[in-house]
Design a protein around this motif. Structure first.
Motif, short mmCIF file in Angstrom:
data_model
loop_
_atom_site.label_atom_id
_atom_site.label_comp_id
_atom_site.label_asym_id
_atom_site.label_seq_id
_atom_site.Cartn_x
_atom_site.Cartn_y
_atom_site.Cartn_z
N PRO A 134 0.77 -1.24 0.00
CA PRO A 134 0.00 0.00 0.00
C PRO A 134 0.81 1.30 0.00
N GLU A 135 2.10 1.27 0.32
CA GLU A 135 2.82 2.54 0.50
C GLU A 135 4.12 2.58 -0.29
N LEU A 136 4.50 3.82 -0.66
CA LEU A 136 5.63 4.03 -1.57
C LEU A 136 6.99 3.60 -1.02
N GLN A 137 7.13 3.64 0.30
CA GLN A 137 8.45 3.27 0.83
C GLN A 137 8.65 1.75 0.84
N MET A 138 7.56 1.01 0.57
CA MET A 138 7.63 -0.46 0.66
C MET A 138 8.14 -1.04 -0.66
N GLU A 139 9.30 -0.60 -1.07
CA GLU A 139 9.86 -1.05 -2.34
C GLU A 139 11.30 -1.49 -2.14
N THR A 140 11.66 -2.56 -2.84
CA THR A 140 13.04 -3.03 -2.73
C THR A 140 14.02 -1.98 -3.24
N THR A 278 -11.14 -22.99 11.43
CA THR A 278 -11.52 -21.73 10.80
C THR A 278 -10.27 -20.91 10.52
N MET A 279 -10.16 -20.44 9.29
CA MET A 279 -9.04 -19.57 8.96
C MET A 279 -9.47 -18.11 9.08
N ARG A 280 -8.58 -17.32 9.65
CA ARG A 280 -8.82 -15.88 9.76
C ARG A 280 -7.79 -15.17 8.88
N ILE A 281 -8.29 -14.26 8.03
CA ILE A 281 -7.41 -13.49 7.14
C ILE A 281 -7.47 -12.04 7.60
N GLU A 282 -6.33 -11.47 7.95
CA GLU A 282 -6.26 -10.04 8.26
C GLU A 282 -5.82 -9.30 7.00
N PHE A 283 -6.52 -8.21 6.70
CA PHE A 283 -6.08 -7.47 5.50
C PHE A 283 -6.02 -5.96 5.76
N ARG A 284 -5.15 -5.32 5.03
CA ARG A 284 -5.06 -3.86 4.98
C ARG A 284 -4.76 -3.56 3.52
N ASN A 285 -5.81 -3.36 2.74
CA ASN A 285 -5.77 -3.39 1.27
C ASN A 285 -5.39 -4.80 0.83
N GLU A 286 -4.16 -5.21 1.14
CA GLU A 286 -3.71 -6.55 0.79
C GLU A 286 -3.93 -7.50 1.98
N ASN A 287 -3.99 -8.80 1.67
CA ASN A 287 -4.05 -9.81 2.72
C ASN A 287 -2.68 -9.91 3.38
N LEU A 288 -2.66 -9.82 4.72
CA LEU A 288 -1.40 -9.73 5.43
C LEU A 288 -1.07 -10.98 6.25
N ALA A 342 14.72 -5.91 4.11
CA ALA A 342 13.42 -5.92 3.43
C ALA A 342 12.29 -6.11 4.44
N LEU A 343 12.49 -7.02 5.39
CA LEU A 343 11.44 -7.27 6.39
C LEU A 343 11.22 -6.05 7.29
N ASP A 344 12.27 -5.27 7.52
CA ASP A 344 12.11 -4.00 8.26
C ASP A 344 11.10 -3.09 7.56
N VAL A 345 11.11 -3.09 6.25
CA VAL A 345 10.32 -2.13 5.48
C VAL A 345 8.92 -2.65 5.16
N PHE A 346 8.81 -3.95 4.87
CA PHE A 346 7.48 -4.47 4.55
C PHE A 346 7.20 -5.83 5.17
N GLY A 347 7.86 -6.13 6.30
CA GLY A 347 7.54 -7.34 7.05
C GLY A 347 6.35 -7.09 7.98
N ALA A 349 5.87 -6.35 11.12
CA ALA A 349 5.86 -5.21 12.04
C ALA A 349 5.53 -3.91 11.31
N ALA A 350 5.89 -3.81 10.03
CA ALA A 350 5.60 -2.59 9.26
C ALA A 350 4.09 -2.38 9.11
N PHE A 351 3.33 -3.45 9.32
CA PHE A 351 1.87 -3.36 9.22
C PHE A 351 1.21 -3.43 10.61
N GLY A 352 2.02 -3.35 11.65
CA GLY A 352 1.47 -3.39 13.00
C GLY A 352 1.16 -4.79 13.49
N LEU A 353 1.62 -5.80 12.77
CA LEU A 353 1.39 -7.18 13.23
C LEU A 353 2.47 -7.55 14.26
N THR A 354 2.08 -8.33 15.26
CA THR A 354 3.04 -8.70 16.30
C THR A 354 3.67 -10.07 16.04
#
Lengths: 365, 365
Positions: A134-140, A278-288, A342-347, A349-354
């Protein structure tokens, strides 16, 4: 090697890009129609392999920025994204030698092709996200040291801005997002100006070919009455996204979705058809994140895509609804998307997941 | 003719600029301290009369954009406004020959002097508002055909943007405001790049001298135990802002004030001390309308300033409070601010007021 895209390629590419959109990224449809129109007008989409780039070529990333749902109502003319490119070229005092996609999933699989066709430039087979984010900084590109700015942004009225934030790519996103909102919720950007050498070092290579392959695989499997999921798994083995897997099959029993901070956020519950929980899918635009009874099954940046259980058509987070029968398909990401940087930028934690990141293929085994 | 500003001038200028701020524009204090520091560092503030400009000189308007209250907490280093100028020069591919104030009221009376001192450029004696106004399109430069953009904006981290919106100055304001908010609520801009010929045609001339004169008049009146309001009225007669008048005297009995959409909005009621009724002042950052029992007494763009009844110190809308004894002072604006084109851009309707504009001096007589 360099090749030209055809109308038929575009259809396969759109299917593959929807799969790589992992629920987000927007429907490629409008982008595809614009590229088809460019082809009908006699323009060409020439694709260059990253290996074919000269080290000192100027390559510029191209994309739509904003809400894909807005694009459905504020349909672009096709000039906006070219205007952003031209604006950045003016700023740099140098013409681009090629464009490169910012992301390979969703609508933004098509926008760079449109720019390439209309500006008569080749498009590099590769991108900076390896999926949709979803965000511009999340690029390799940024992960490995290319600044996102100077960034040019353009709207349908011919208004433009150049944002320059040094090495701070979060600020580029922050400022460009504000302009996008005031440009009406969608705008077109040219960003991460870089050399051919930088592309070779920082881009995820051959993701256009990947999307084409995945789309073609699904189409051919249907024609040949072969199981599309088996076909996808086989096709992925030949790519750097080696590991594909059906993570879960079931019926959507709950969808909680709200739009806030400019993102479509929420979760879905999928009840297993064969008492698998039961599967739970968390999403923020994309499935995370995909969990079964609190156990992580797949987690960003690995790809989690929901597909219609019968037709294997990718389902976006906007269209997800109660009663759908889906298969949840996971795809492993290539090593360039899995480094600590890479995980620092789009892993996660970058989406607030613990939950910590775990490789999809290791969880599965 | 050209002259240099001294420390003592700065004090008078700050007083005059507060008066011309008509309740808004922010306290000139921080700006004054920054200019004093520049003078102490050996920099000069050279003031050029508009008549001294060559027609082909490049002149750039300079200002702080955002909430003056934020500036009190996010004190600028002084480099930000120079960075905005340099950014615009780079964009234009040409160095400025002079800077000009965007507005002559409040804090922005000082920022262009700071830029002039630090960049070693002359500052033009004139401005684009003739007072303080809240938005970038409200400038005579734009009223008479100079585009506000390309506009450069800079923050304290060295981040910049260039906004280009063709002839649409409202869009310049709209985009630059979004960036200002994301830059933390205050930022520094360089805008309305123009020629010396355009300055002569579109600027309100000699408003720096006006502010100096008004400030000096108040200081000298106090020293000489002369009525400061009489002194102001006499001084104004020698300027294009010919007509000054005490509109009302009384005690503040009610202040309704809220900050919304980035503006300090509301109204104040002033009860006449000698049974002359009640004056209502409507403000949106600046004082816009003064009525007594629903009868218009003064209306924007004419100036409405509240001054402490005893000390003749200008009172801003932020500091206005119950119990203050004030005099409401009106000043007529020069003809360049009263054309139909000017009133379209910063007349009553531009602020959502339904009352038609009437010249202050005609209402009074």
């Amino acid at each position: 090697m360099a090749y030209e895209l055809t109308d038929k390629d575009l259809l396969d590419l759109a299917t593959g890009a929807a799969l790589l959109g992992t629920g987000g990224g927007g429907d490629p449809l409008i982008g595809r129609l614009l590229v088809e129109q460019a082809l009908a007008d006699g323009c060409k989409v020439r694709v260059l392999d990253p290996d074919e780039l000269d080290d000192d070529m100027l390559v510029i990333a191209s994309a739509m920025m904003g809400a894909p749902t807005v694009v459905l109502e504020k349909v672009p003319s096709g000039r906006e994204a070219v205007a952003a490119l031209r604006r950045l070229e003016d700023h740099l005092g140098r013409q681009a030698d090629a464009v490169i996609p910012m992301e390979c999933g969703g609508l933004n699989s098509m926008i760079p092709l449109l720019v390439a066709a209309r500006a008569d430039l080749p498009v590099v087979d590769g991108d900076g996200m390896g999926r949709a984010f979803p965000e511009l900084q999340m690029e390799t590109f940024g992960v490995y040291g290319v600044p996102a700015s100077p960034l040019a942004i353009a709207d349908e009225r011919g208004h433009t801005a150049i944002v320059a934030t040094g090495a701070d790519n979060h600020r580029t996103e922050w400022f460009a997002r504000a302009l996008t909102i005031r440009m009406g919720g969608s705008a077109y950007i040219a960003e991460y100006p870089m050399t051919g050498a930088q592309v070779k070092r920082t881009a995820i290579p051959r993701t256009l070919r990947l999307a084409l392959t995945l789309g073609r695989t699904l189409r051919e499997a249907k024609q040949e009455h072969r199981d599309p999921f088996d076909a996808l798994i086989d096709a992925l083995k030949q790519t750097p996204y080696e590991h594909g897997q059906v993570l879960f099959s079931g019926k959507v029993t709950d969808v909680s979705r709200h739009v806030s901070d400019g993102f479509t956020q929420g979760h879905a519950l999928i009840h297993g058809l064969d008492s698998t929980g039961t599967m739970r899918i968390e999403f923020r635009n994309e499935n995370l994140l995909a969990t079964v009874d609190d156990r992580v099954v797949a987690i960003v940046p690995d790809l989690i895509t929901l597909l219609d259980a019968d037709t294997a058509t990718p389902v976006t987070t906007e269209t997800l609804r109660y009663g759908m029968r889906v298969r949840v398909f996971g795809i492993s990401t290539p090593p360039i998307m899995r480094t600590a940087a890479a995980l620092d930028v789009f892993g996660p934690a970058a989406f607030g997941l613990t939950q910590p990141w775990q490789p999809l293929e290791e969880i599965a085994n």
